[in-house]
Enzyme design. Sequence first.
Site, PDB file in Angstrom:
ATOM      1  N   GLU A 284      -4.627  -6.297 -11.652  1.00 24.76           N
ATOM      2  CA  GLU A 284      -3.188  -6.558 -11.550  1.00 24.76           C
ATOM      3  C   GLU A 284      -2.630  -6.231 -10.176  1.00 24.76           C
ATOM      4  OE1 GLU A 284      -0.494  -7.710 -14.011  1.00 24.76           O
ATOM      5  OE2 GLU A 284      -0.084  -7.966 -11.881  1.00 24.76           O
TER       6      GLU A 284
ATOM      7  N   VAL B 136      -2.113  -8.495  -6.628  1.00 29.22           N
ATOM      8  CA  VAL B 136      -0.959  -9.303  -6.236  1.00 29.22           C
ATOM      9  C   VAL B 136       0.312  -8.527  -6.577  1.00 29.22           C
ATOM     10  CG1 VAL B 136       0.269 -11.494  -6.570  1.00 29.22           C
ATOM     11  CG2 VAL B 136      -2.221 -11.434  -6.736  1.00 29.22           C
TER      12      VAL B 136
ATOM     13  N   LEU C 230       3.750  -4.673  -9.495  1.00 32.44           N
ATOM     14  CA  LEU C 230       4.529  -5.671 -10.244  1.00 32.44           C
ATOM     15  C   LEU C 230       3.642  -6.383 -11.267  1.00 32.44           C
ATOM     16  CD1 LEU C 230       6.574  -7.400  -7.377  1.00 32.44           C
ATOM     17  CD2 LEU C 230       7.402  -5.710  -9.021  1.00 32.44           C
TER      18      LEU C 230
ATOM     19  N   GLY D 220       2.492   3.433   5.002  1.00 26.86           N
ATOM     20  CA  GLY D 220       1.501   3.120   3.964  1.00 26.86           C
ATOM     21  C   GLY D 220       1.664   1.747   3.328  1.00 26.86           C
TER      22      GLY D 220
ATOM     23  N   GLU E 204      -2.559  -2.914   4.768  1.00 22.01           N
ATOM     24  CA  GLU E 204      -3.967  -2.723   4.460  1.00 22.01           C
ATOM     25  C   GLU E 204      -4.515  -1.742   5.504  1.00 22.01           C
ATOM     26  OE1 GLU E 204      -6.128  -4.362   2.081  1.00 22.01           O
ATOM     27  OE2 GLU E 204      -4.165  -4.792   1.210  1.00 22.01           O
TER      28      GLU E 204
ATOM     29  N   ASP F 117      -4.187 -11.646   3.926  1.00 25.10           N
ATOM     30  CA  ASP F 117      -3.941 -10.930   2.672  1.00 25.10           C
ATOM     31  C   ASP F 117      -3.058 -11.771   1.735  1.00 25.10           C
ATOM     32  OD1 ASP F 117      -4.293  -8.550   1.102  1.00 25.10           O
ATOM     33  OD2 ASP F 117      -2.141  -8.236   1.404  1.00 25.10           O
TER      34      ASP F 117
ATOM     35  N   LYS G 275      -3.927 -13.489  -2.002  1.00 26.01           N
ATOM     36  CA  LYS G 275      -3.109 -13.310  -3.207  1.00 26.01           C
ATOM     37  C   LYS G 275      -2.761 -14.651  -3.860  1.00 26.01           C
ATOM     38  CE  LYS G 275      -1.198  -8.939  -1.640  1.00 26.01           C
ATOM     39  NZ  LYS G 275      -0.126  -8.303  -0.902  1.00 26.01           N
TER      40      LYS G 275
ATOM     41  N   GLY H 224       3.029  -0.064  -1.300  1.00 23.52           N
ATOM     42  CA  GLY H 224       3.266   1.388  -1.383  1.00 23.52           C
ATOM     43  C   GLY H 224       2.280   2.012  -2.341  1.00 23.52           C
TER      44      GLY H 224
END
Length: 814
Positions: A606, A609, A613, A664, A667, A678, A682, A796
Site C-alpha cells: 500500500e 503509492v 494514503l 525526510g 527517497e 519515482d 507509482k 513522511g
Amino acid sequence: MKVLKFGGSSVGTAEAIEKVVEIIRDACCTDSCAVVLSAMQGTTDALIDAGRSAERGDDGYIETLSNIGERHTATIRKLFGKENHTDVLDFVESTIKELQNLCEGVRLVRELSAKTLDRILSFGEIVASRIVAAKLGDEDLENEWKDSRLLIRTDSNHGFAAVDFAETNRRIKEYFDGSPAKLNIFPGFISSDSRGYTTTLGRGGSDYTAAIIAAAVNATTLEIWTDVSGMMTADPRFVRNVRQISHITYREAMELSHFGAKVIYPPTIQPVMVKGIPVLIKNTFAPEDHGTLIEAESTTENEMIRGITSIDKITVLSLEGSGMVGIPGFSKRLFDALSRAVINVILITQSSSEHSICVAIEEKSADTAKLAVDSEFEYEINVGKIEPLKVESGFSILALVGDNMKEHTGVSGKMFTTLGHNGINIHAIAQGSSERNISAIISSKDARKAVNTLHEEFFSDGNKQINVFIAGTGTVGGKLIDQLRAQHEHLTDELRLNVRVVGVANSRRALLANDGVDLESYSTDITKGDELTIVGFTDAIIEQNLRNSVFVDVTASPDVVETYPKLLAKSISVIACNKIAASSEYGKYSQLKDLAREFGTNFFFETNVGAGLPVIHTLGDLLRSGDKVNRIEAVLSGTLNFVFNNYDGTSKFAEVVRQAQDEGYTEPDPRLDLSGTDVARKILILARESGHPLEMEDIANTGFLPESCLAGSVDDFYRELDGNESHFRELLDDALGKGLTLKYIASFDNGKASVGLQSIGPDHNFANLSGKDNAVLFYTNRYSEQPLVIKGAGAGADVTAAGVFADIIRASRT
Ligand code: ADP
Ligand code: ASP
Ligand code: MG
C-alpha cells in the site's frame, strides 16, 4: 471403594510424596481406597538406560543404578525420622544389588531380552510403592501392600502385554474379598504371565493398572493424580494459553489420549467406560483445582471441539498400484500382514479410486512393516500389479477431537484453511465416521506451529498472535517499531491481535527472539545481534516456522526483494514499503502476486503509492466490486509537490530540495524523485493494479531536470542543481507569468501512462494541493463525472510507517 493413582512426578520427591500422603488421608476418611503408584519420575527411563548399556557391554549401568539407589535413599531419609527408616532402606539396597546382578548378567551375555527388561523395569514401581506404603504406615494410615504381579495376569508379550481380564478380575475380587485393610497399595505398570514371569503394560501403564482394579471392584471413582490440573485443550508443553477441560466424555478422552494427550494412557479408559466409573484427573500439586471429570455424557460447553493433539515419530506406509482397483482383499491382506508383525496401525486413509491405501504407524516399526508387507505381496510386486511398499518417515499426526463436531459444520474447513494459511502441507487426512475426530498427517517440523495455530483458531477468545519480522531499521522502520510499541495495548484489547515483533534486521545484523524483540532497546541490541545477510535472516525466518508470520520490507534494497518468492512460498505474508518489487518487470510483479494467491498469503504494498494514503486498497475494492478504472490523474510525489510549493524564488531550487531531503520527504537518493522516476513507478503500479500489464519503458516521462544533474554522486547532484538555478528559475517565472503554478502530474488514460511537469491554473483539481500532499483521482464507470478523490499527506516517515502498520493489520485479519 475409590481407586487413586499417583504418577511419576507425584512420587518424584519427598515433598511430593508428603502431598500424596495427605491426599490419601483425605480420601480414606470417607471410603476404602486402592492406591496405585508409578515409579519415581525418570526411573523407568534410567532403568532402560542401565539395561541397554549393559547390553552394549558398557559398565555405565553401574553408575546409573547407583544414582537410582541414591535418589531413592535420599528421598527415604528426607521422608522418615532417623530410627524407623531402616527397613525401607534395606529393601532399596537389596533391590539395587539384585538389579546390579541382573545387569551384570545382561552385560556378560550381551543380550537384553524384552523379558529381562520387564524384570528390570518392575523395580521402579515396586520400590516407589514400598516407600509410599511405609510412609503411610508411619503416618498411622494402616495399609496393605500387594504385588500387582500376583493379580494382573497377561500374555507374554513383554513390554506391551495384553491383559487376561477373566483371570485378572477373578484374582482382584478374591484379593479384596480376603483383605481386611481399608487402604491397599499397589505398584502400577507391572503384571505377570501364566508362567509367573514379570510383564509390563506399556509405557505410562500405571494408569491402566488403576483402571483395571477400579473396573474389577466396581469402584465409585477412579482418580488419576498427576502434575497438571486435568486434561488441557492441548499439550501444555507445546501451547501457552491452553485451557483446562472440566468435563469430557470417555470417547473424547480416549481419542485425545490415543492421539498423543499423554496425561492419560490410552487403554485406561476402556475398562472404566464399560462399567461407567467416572474418572477424575487431578493435580497433586494443586489439589483444590477442579481437574477433569471423564464420564459417559458431558455438559457441552458449546465448543466445536474439545482438544487438539499431536503424535510425532510417525511413518506413513503407502501401498499403491493399478492392480488393486476393484479387487477385494488387498486391504485385508495388508492389515493381516501388519497385525502378524505386531504393528499397531494408528490411522488409515484410502483414496476413493482404491488405487492406494495409506497407513500411519510408529516410526520404530517401519523396517518390520516394510519386510512384512513386501513379503505378503511378493507375487503382486513381481508381476507389477502393485508397487513395493512406500515408506516415508518424519511425520506427525495432528488430531482435532470433540463429540460436538458433528453438530457444527465447517470444522474441517476451518482446520484446513488455517493450516493452509500457515503453509502447512497436509499429507493425508482421516475423519472417523463418528465425526468425533479429524486427523491429518503433516511433517513433524510443522507440528508445533500447527497445534498452536489451530489452538488459537478454536480456543483463544479470538486473540491471534502475529509474528512480525522487520527488514530495515531506518527512519520508516524506526517509526513503525515506535508505533507498534505504542499501539500494543490497543491491538490486543480492541483488535484481539497480539502483534509481536520477533525479528529485526539491518543490512549487517539481525535480532531474532521468539518471545519478542525488546522494542525499547532493539536499536542498541542489534549492534550485538547475529551477523546475518538478508538471505541469512530470511532463511532463519523460514526455519523458525512460526504461525501467522509477516515479513516487512522497509528497505530500498533489491537484495531484499529477491527473498520475497521464497517467503511467500512458505505462506509468509510480505508487506513491502520497498517499491522495487511492484515496479520491476511485469513478470516479477505478477509472479509475486500469483505466489501469494497460490500459498494463501498476502503480498501488500500500500505504501508504494501515496505513503499512508489508502490508494491501492481502495483501487482493489473498486475492481473487486465490479467497477472499471478508465482514467487516473494524480500528484504522486510528496517531494516534488513540496519542492514546487516551496520554490517561489526566495531561496534557490537546490536549497528547497535539500530541505525536502532533511525533512525526510525524499527517497534516500533524491534524484529518484526529481527525475520523475519515482512518480513513474507509482503510476506504473496503479496501472498494473488496474489490470494493465505495463512496463516502466511504457511510461512517457517528460522530465525537467537537465541531463547533467543525473550523473555522479548525490553531492554532485546538489552541485549541478545549484549550477542550473537559472533553468529552474525560468520554469518558475514562465508559469508565474501566465498566472499558473507548477505541478508534477501523473496520468493514466486509455491504457497509456505518462508523467511530467505541468503548469496548471487556479481551477485545476490539483491547484490547492499544499505542502507534501498527494492526490489521486480515479475516473471509473461508477465515478465517471466526479472522480473518486484520495488526498492527504503523501510522504513522511510517520504516515508511511502508519501505512505499513495498516498493511500488517490487514494481513493479520485475512
Ligand atoms: P504421570 O507421570 O503423572 O503419569 P504424565 O507425564 O504421564 O504424568 O502425564 C502428564 C503430562 O501429560 C503433563 O505434564 C503434560 O505435559 C502432558 N500432556 C500432554 N498432553 C496433555 C493434555 N492435553 N492435557 C494435559 N496434559 C497433557
Ligand atoms: N513408570 C512407567 C513409565 O514411566 C509407568 C508409568 O509411569 O505409568 O512408563
Ligand atoms: Mg502417565
